[in-house]
Design an enzyme around this catalytic site. Structure first.
Site, PDB file in Angstrom:
ATOM      1  N   GLY A 108      62.158  55.693  81.597  1.00 42.51           N
ATOM      2  CA  GLY A 108      63.004  56.372  80.617  1.00 42.51           C
ATOM      3  C   GLY A 108      63.069  57.879  80.842  1.00 42.51           C
ATOM      4  O   GLY A 108      64.055  58.517  80.463  1.00 42.51           O
ATOM      5  N   GLU A 111      65.712  58.238  83.291  1.00 43.56           N
ATOM      6  CA  GLU A 111      66.982  57.912  82.616  1.00 43.56           C
ATOM      7  C   GLU A 111      67.433  59.050  81.705  1.00 43.56           C
ATOM      8  O   GLU A 111      68.626  59.354  81.614  1.00 43.56           O
ATOM      9  CB  GLU A 111      66.816  56.604  81.827  1.00 43.56           C
ATOM     10  N   GLU A 131      59.910  50.271  86.400  1.00 44.00           N
ATOM     11  CA  GLU A 131      59.752  49.255  85.349  1.00 44.00           C
ATOM     12  C   GLU A 131      59.381  47.892  85.913  1.00 44.00           C
ATOM     13  O   GLU A 131      58.761  47.078  85.227  1.00 44.00           O
ATOM     14  CB  GLU A 131      61.045  49.147  84.524  1.00 44.00           C
TER      15      GLU A 131
END
Ligand code: DAK
Length: 257
Positions: A108, A111, A131
Site C-alpha cells: 500500500g 500504491e 503482497e
C-alpha cells in the site's frame, strides 16, 4: 487540527504531510489514512497552498497497509469496513500531490506513492508489491498503476515474485520523476512543489485532471475531455493575464481566477 500519526506544515506554498508512525515503518492503518486524507483535503481547500508533498522518513515512506490490522479480516469485513473509501478520497484532491519517497515503499505504500501525481525519490528508495508473500495480491491499485507505469514484464515480476525496484531502476522504468541523494530528496520535492504552486492555479488543477484522465478513459473520450478543459480556461482571468503578459514581454501575475 492535531494529528497522532502524521505531521503537517507549509513551506512557501507547498503543504507537506509527513507520515509519522516510525515504529511500524509508517504502516497505513485506518487512523493514519483518515488523518492523511483529512490533511490533504484541508490543504486542497487552503488558498495559501498550491501543491502538496506527502513524505515519510528516510527509512520508510510506508511499508504497506497495516498487516496486523488486516490479519483476521474476512472478505465481508474487507468489503464493508470502508477502508477503500479513505483511499478513494485521494481522487477528489484537485491540487497536485508529489510523493517524496525514501526507503521502503511497499504494498500500500507503493500504491499510495503511485496514486500521487509525481514521485521524487531518494537514492535509497525501494519500490515493491510484495503482497504475494502474504498470500494475497495488491488491492489498492498496484496491479493496475504499476503495470501502466513500468509495463507488463517488470510489473509481473514485482507482483508475482515480489521483486523490488531500486530508485535507479524505478527512474529507468518511468515509475519516478527524479532521484536525489537522501540528504536532499525532500528539499528537492518541496522545491518542485513550490515551482508548480507558482503557476496559474486553475490551469494546474485542470492539467492534473486532464493527464489523469488517461488512466480512466479511452483516447477519444480523453481527447474530448482535454478540449473541453482547454476551452474552459479561456474563461479565466489567468488566461487573459498569461497571454497578455506574453504579448507585452512581462512576467504574468496569477490570481487563480
Ligand atoms: N504492517 C504492520 N506492521 C509493519 C508493516 C506492515 N505493513 N511493516 C513493518 N511493520 C512493523 C514490523 O512488524 C515491526 O514492528 P515490531 O515487530 O517491531 O512491533 C516494525 O514495523 C519494523 O519492521 P521489521 O522489524 O520487519 O523491520 P526490517 O527492517 O527487518 O524489515 C520490511 C523491513 C519493510 C522489509 C519488513 O517490515 C516487511 O517486509 N514489512 C511488510 C511489507 C509488506 O508486506 N507490505 C505489504 C503489506 S499488504 C486496500 C488498501 C491497501 C492494501 C490492500 C487493500 N484496500 C483499501 C482494499 C495494501 C495491502 C498491503 O500493503
Amino acid at each position: 487540527m492535531t494529528y497522532e500519526n502524521i505531521l503537517t506544515r507549509v513551506e512557501g506554498r507547498a503543504g507537506i504531510v509527513t507520515l509519522n508512525r516510525p515504529k511500524a515503518l509508517n504502516a497505513l492503518n485506518r487512523e493514519l489514512m483518515t488523518e492523511l486524507m483529512d490533511a490533504l483535503a484541508a490543504f486542497d481547500g487552503d488558498p495559501a497552498v498550491g501543491c502538496m508533498v506527502v513524505t515519510g522518513s528516510e527509512r520508510a515512506f510506508a511499508a504497506g497497509a497495516d498487516i496486523k490490522e488486516m490479519a483476521t479480516a474476512t472478505p465481508t469485513t474487507m468489503m464493508t469496513n470502508s477502508f477503500i473509501d479513505l483511499w478513494d478520497r485521494l481522487r477528489g484532491v484537485g491540487k497536485p500531490i508529489i510523493a517524496a519517497v525514501s526507503g521502503f515503499a511497499l504494498g500500500g505504500g507503493c500504491e499510495l506513492a503511485m496514486a500521487c501525481d509525481m514521485i521524487v525519490a531518494s537514492e535509497t528508495a525501494q519500490f515493491g508489491q510484495p503482497e504475494i508473500n502474504l498470500g494475497v495480491i495488491p488491492g489498492a491499485g498496484g496491479t493496475q498503476r504499476m503495470t501502466l507505469a513500468v509495463g507488463k514484464a517488470v510489473a509481473m515480476e514485482m507482483v508475482l515474485n515480489a521483486r523490488y525496484l531500486s530508485a535507479a531502476e524505478a527512474l529507468q522504468h518511468g515509475l519516478v520523476n527524479r532521484v536525489y541523494p537522501v540528504e536532499v530528496y525532500l528539499e528537492e520535492a518541496i522545491r518542485l512543489a513550490n515551482e508548480i504552486a507558482g503557476r496559474a492555479p486553475v490551469a494546474v488543477r485542470l492539467a492534473k485532471e486532464a493527464v489523469n484522465a488517461v488512466f480512466e478513459m479511452p483516447l477519444r473520450a480523453g481527447l474530448d475531455h482535454e478540449r473541453r478543459l482547454f476551452y474552459l480556461l479561456f474563461g479565466t482571468a489567468d488566461q487573459k493575464e498569461g497571454m497578455e503578459a506574453f504579448v507585452n514581454k512581462r512576467r504574468p501575475t496569477w490570481t487563480g481566477s
